[in-house]
Design a protein around this motif. Structure first.
Motif, PDB file in Angstrom:
ATOM      1  N   LEU A  70      -5.685  19.849 -31.799  1.00  0.00           N
ATOM      2  CA  LEU A  70      -6.105  19.249 -33.062  1.00  0.00           C
ATOM      3  C   LEU A  70      -5.119  18.170 -33.501  1.00  0.00           C
ATOM      4  CD1 LEU A  70      -7.918  19.039 -35.542  1.00  0.00           C
ATOM      5  CD2 LEU A  70      -6.617  20.946 -36.537  1.00  0.00           C
ATOM      6  N   GLY A  71      -3.834  18.457 -33.382  1.00  0.00           N
ATOM      7  CA  GLY A  71      -2.827  17.461 -33.745  1.00  0.00           C
ATOM      8  C   GLY A  71      -3.000  16.174 -32.969  1.00  0.00           C
ATOM      9  N   PHE A  72      -3.215  16.276 -31.679  1.00  0.00           N
ATOM     10  CA  PHE A  72      -3.363  15.066 -30.877  1.00  0.00           C
ATOM     11  C   PHE A  72      -4.695  14.367 -31.104  1.00  0.00           C
ATOM     12  CE2 PHE A  72       0.331  16.715 -28.634  1.00  0.00           C
ATOM     13  CZ  PHE A  72       1.096  15.560 -28.628  1.00  0.00           C
ATOM     14  N   VAL A  73      -5.752  15.094 -31.417  1.00  0.00           N
ATOM     15  CA  VAL A  73      -7.019  14.451 -31.792  1.00  0.00           C
ATOM     16  C   VAL A  73      -6.817  13.653 -33.081  1.00  0.00           C
ATOM     17  CG1 VAL A  73      -9.368  14.871 -32.621  1.00  0.00           C
ATOM     18  CG2 VAL A  73      -8.531  16.040 -30.569  1.00  0.00           C
ATOM     19  N   LEU A  74      -6.126  14.250 -34.052  1.00  0.00           N
ATOM     20  CA  LEU A  74      -5.868  13.543 -35.317  1.00  0.00           C
ATOM     21  C   LEU A  74      -4.979  12.318 -35.098  1.00  0.00           C
ATOM     22  CD1 LEU A  74      -5.372  16.584 -37.708  1.00  0.00           C
ATOM     23  CD2 LEU A  74      -7.371  15.067 -37.544  1.00  0.00           C
ATOM     24  N   LEU A  75      -3.991  12.439 -34.235  1.00  0.00           N
ATOM     25  CA  LEU A  75      -3.134  11.289 -33.924  1.00  0.00           C
ATOM     26  C   LEU A  75      -3.935  10.166 -33.266  1.00  0.00           C
ATOM     27  CD1 LEU A  75       0.050  13.061 -32.557  1.00  0.00           C
ATOM     28  CD2 LEU A  75      -0.103  11.681 -34.649  1.00  0.00           C
ATOM     29  N   PHE A  76      -4.783  10.520 -32.298  1.00  0.00           N
ATOM     30  CA  PHE A  76      -5.615   9.529 -31.626  1.00  0.00           C
ATOM     31  C   PHE A  76      -6.540   8.833 -32.620  1.00  0.00           C
ATOM     32  CE2 PHE A  76      -9.563   8.272 -29.558  1.00  0.00           C
ATOM     33  CZ  PHE A  76      -9.082   7.439 -28.556  1.00  0.00           C
ATOM     34  N   ALA A  77      -7.171   9.630 -33.485  1.00  0.00           N
ATOM     35  CA  ALA A  77      -8.088   9.053 -34.476  1.00  0.00           C
ATOM     36  C   ALA A  77      -7.343   8.082 -35.382  1.00  0.00           C
ATOM     37  CB  ALA A  77      -8.737  10.166 -35.303  1.00  0.00           C
ATOM     38  N   ARG A  78      -6.192   8.477 -35.866  1.00  0.00           N
ATOM     39  CA  ARG A  78      -5.425   7.599 -36.753  1.00  0.00           C
ATOM     40  C   ARG A  78      -5.003   6.329 -36.011  1.00  0.00           C
ATOM     41  NH1 ARG A  78      -1.009   9.827 -40.847  1.00  0.00           N
ATOM     42  NH2 ARG A  78      -2.924  10.265 -41.979  1.00  0.00           N
ATOM     43  N   TRP A  79      -4.570   6.464 -34.782  1.00  0.00           N
ATOM     44  CA  TRP A  79      -4.161   5.316 -33.971  1.00  0.00           C
ATOM     45  C   TRP A  79      -5.308   4.321 -33.817  1.00  0.00           C
ATOM     46  CZ3 TRP A  79      -5.331   4.657 -28.452  1.00  0.00           C
ATOM     47  CH2 TRP A  79      -4.642   3.582 -27.875  1.00  0.00           C
ATOM     48  N   GLN A  80      -6.536   4.841 -33.735  1.00  0.00           N
ATOM     49  CA  GLN A  80      -7.714   3.990 -33.585  1.00  0.00           C
ATOM     50  C   GLN A  80      -8.339   3.586 -34.915  1.00  0.00           C
ATOM     51  OE1 GLN A  80      -9.242   2.621 -30.671  1.00  0.00           O
ATOM     52  NE2 GLN A  80      -7.110   3.052 -30.184  1.00  0.00           N
ATOM     53  N   GLY A  81      -7.716   3.983 -36.019  1.00  0.00           N
ATOM     54  CA  GLY A  81      -8.241   3.620 -37.331  1.00  0.00           C
ATOM     55  C   GLY A  81      -9.498   4.390 -37.707  1.00  0.00           C
ATOM     56  N   ILE A  82      -9.631   5.591 -37.177  1.00  0.00           N
ATOM     57  CA  ILE A  82     -10.802   6.427 -37.450  1.00  0.00           C
ATOM     58  C   ILE A  82     -10.436   7.455 -38.517  1.00  0.00           C
ATOM     59  CG2 ILE A  82     -12.350   8.170 -36.470  1.00  0.00           C
ATOM     60  CD1 ILE A  82     -11.878   6.751 -33.721  1.00  0.00           C
ATOM     61  N   ASP A  83     -11.245   7.542 -39.547  1.00  0.00           N
ATOM     62  CA  ASP A  83     -11.112   8.607 -40.534  1.00  0.00           C
ATOM     63  C   ASP A  83     -11.855   9.802 -39.944  1.00  0.00           C
ATOM     64  OD1 ASP A  83     -11.601  10.440 -42.613  1.00  0.00           O
ATOM     65  OD2 ASP A  83     -11.688   8.858 -44.131  1.00  0.00           O
ATOM     66  N   ALA A  84     -11.102  10.726 -39.346  1.00  0.00           N
ATOM     67  CA  ALA A  84     -11.709  11.837 -38.613  1.00  0.00           C
ATOM     68  C   ALA A  84     -12.600  12.688 -39.512  1.00  0.00           C
ATOM     69  CB  ALA A  84     -10.628  12.696 -37.954  1.00  0.00           C
ATOM     70  N   GLY A  85     -12.170  12.921 -40.745  1.00  0.00           N
ATOM     71  CA  GLY A  85     -12.976  13.716 -41.662  1.00  0.00           C
ATOM     72  C   GLY A  85     -14.296  13.043 -41.978  1.00  0.00           C
ATOM     73  N   ALA A  86     -14.242  11.748 -42.273  1.00  0.00           N
ATOM     74  CA  ALA A  86     -15.466  11.006 -42.590  1.00  0.00           C
ATOM     75  C   ALA A  86     -16.390  10.935 -41.372  1.00  0.00           C
ATOM     76  CB  ALA A  86     -15.127   9.603 -43.087  1.00  0.00           C
ATOM     77  N   ALA A  87     -15.801  10.767 -40.199  1.00  0.00           N
ATOM     78  CA  ALA A  87     -16.606  10.695 -38.975  1.00  0.00           C
ATOM     79  C   ALA A  87     -17.319  12.022 -38.717  1.00  0.00           C
ATOM     80  CB  ALA A  87     -15.732  10.319 -37.787  1.00  0.00           C
ATOM     81  N   LEU A  88     -16.609  13.137 -38.923  1.00  0.00           N
ATOM     82  CA  LEU A  88     -17.219  14.446 -38.737  1.00  0.00           C
ATOM     83  C   LEU A  88     -18.347  14.671 -39.735  1.00  0.00           C
ATOM     84  CD1 LEU A  88     -17.093  17.165 -37.190  1.00  0.00           C
ATOM     85  CD2 LEU A  88     -15.615  17.967 -39.024  1.00  0.00           C
ATOM     86  N   GLU A  89     -18.113  14.323 -40.985  1.00  0.00           N
ATOM     87  CA  GLU A  89     -19.162  14.477 -42.000  1.00  0.00           C
ATOM     88  C   GLU A  89     -20.378  13.616 -41.672  1.00  0.00           C
ATOM     89  OE1 GLU A  89     -17.150  13.562 -45.669  1.00  0.00           O
ATOM     90  OE2 GLU A  89     -16.660  15.658 -46.011  1.00  0.00           O
ATOM     91  N   ARG A  90     -20.151  12.371 -41.241  1.00  0.00           N
ATOM     92  CA  ARG A  90     -21.256  11.474 -40.911  1.00  0.00           C
ATOM     93  C   ARG A  90     -22.038  11.994 -39.721  1.00  0.00           C
ATOM     94  NH1 ARG A  90     -21.431   8.338 -36.926  1.00  0.00           N
ATOM     95  NH2 ARG A  90     -19.173   8.175 -36.682  1.00  0.00           N
ATOM     96  N   LYS A  91     -21.315  12.347 -38.646  1.00  0.00           N
ATOM     97  CA  LYS A  91     -21.973  12.754 -37.401  1.00  0.00           C
ATOM     98  C   LYS A  91     -22.617  14.130 -37.525  1.00  0.00           C
ATOM     99  CE  LYS A  91     -22.921  12.829 -33.035  1.00  0.00           C
ATOM    100  NZ  LYS A  91     -22.864  12.861 -31.818  1.00  0.00           N
ATOM    101  N   TRP A  92     -21.857  15.117 -37.921  1.00  0.00           N
ATOM    102  CA  TRP A  92     -22.370  16.488 -37.999  1.00  0.00           C
ATOM    103  C   TRP A  92     -23.246  16.670 -39.230  1.00  0.00           C
ATOM    104  CZ3 TRP A  92     -19.662  21.063 -35.439  1.00  0.00           C
ATOM    105  CH2 TRP A  92     -19.079  20.672 -34.236  1.00  0.00           C
ATOM    106  N   GLY A  93     -22.889  16.026 -40.321  1.00  0.00           N
ATOM    107  CA  GLY A  93     -23.677  16.149 -41.540  1.00  0.00           C
ATOM    108  C   GLY A  93     -25.085  15.610 -41.388  1.00  0.00           C
TER     109      GLY A  93
END
Length: 100
Positions: A70-93
């Motif tokens: 999880l830590g490395f997924v969050l690091l990758f997302a931040r490095w790519q400018g991805i708001d992981a929480g917003a992406a999860l809500e958009r995709k899964w929601g």
């Protein structure tokens, strides 16, 4: 439960310390490689816990490896400018909206 941005901040702080200590250039190879490595460690910890891997494992080992992944997924997302929480809500929601 911690907010996903707080967790991403924690991962970033620890990652920066690690990179400085060991002289690591956190580039694409590093981010992708670490996620892949940690997924393998999650798999290994799970198989050991199920009696299907070499040696024995504990629930704490599995939890630790999930935390690393999880830590490395969050690091990758931040490095790519991805708001992981917003992406999860958009995709899964979206599945909730189409299910109703």
């Amino acid at each position: 439960m911690a907010d996903i941005e707080d967790l991403a901040d924690l991962a970033e702080r620890i990652s920066a310390i690690y990179a400085e200590r060991f002289g690591i250039d956190r580039d694409a190879t590093w981010y992708l490689g670490k996620m892949t490595e940690e997924l393998g460690e999650v798999t290994s910890a799970y198989l050991k816990l199920q009696g299907q891997g070499r040696g024995t494992g504990t629930r704490a080992d599995l939890e630790d490896e999930v935390a690393d992944l999880l830590g490395f997924v969050l690091l990758f997302a931040r490095w790519q400018g991805i708001d992981a929480g917003a992406a999860l809500e958009r995709k899964w929601g979206a599945y909730l909206a189409s299910d109703q």
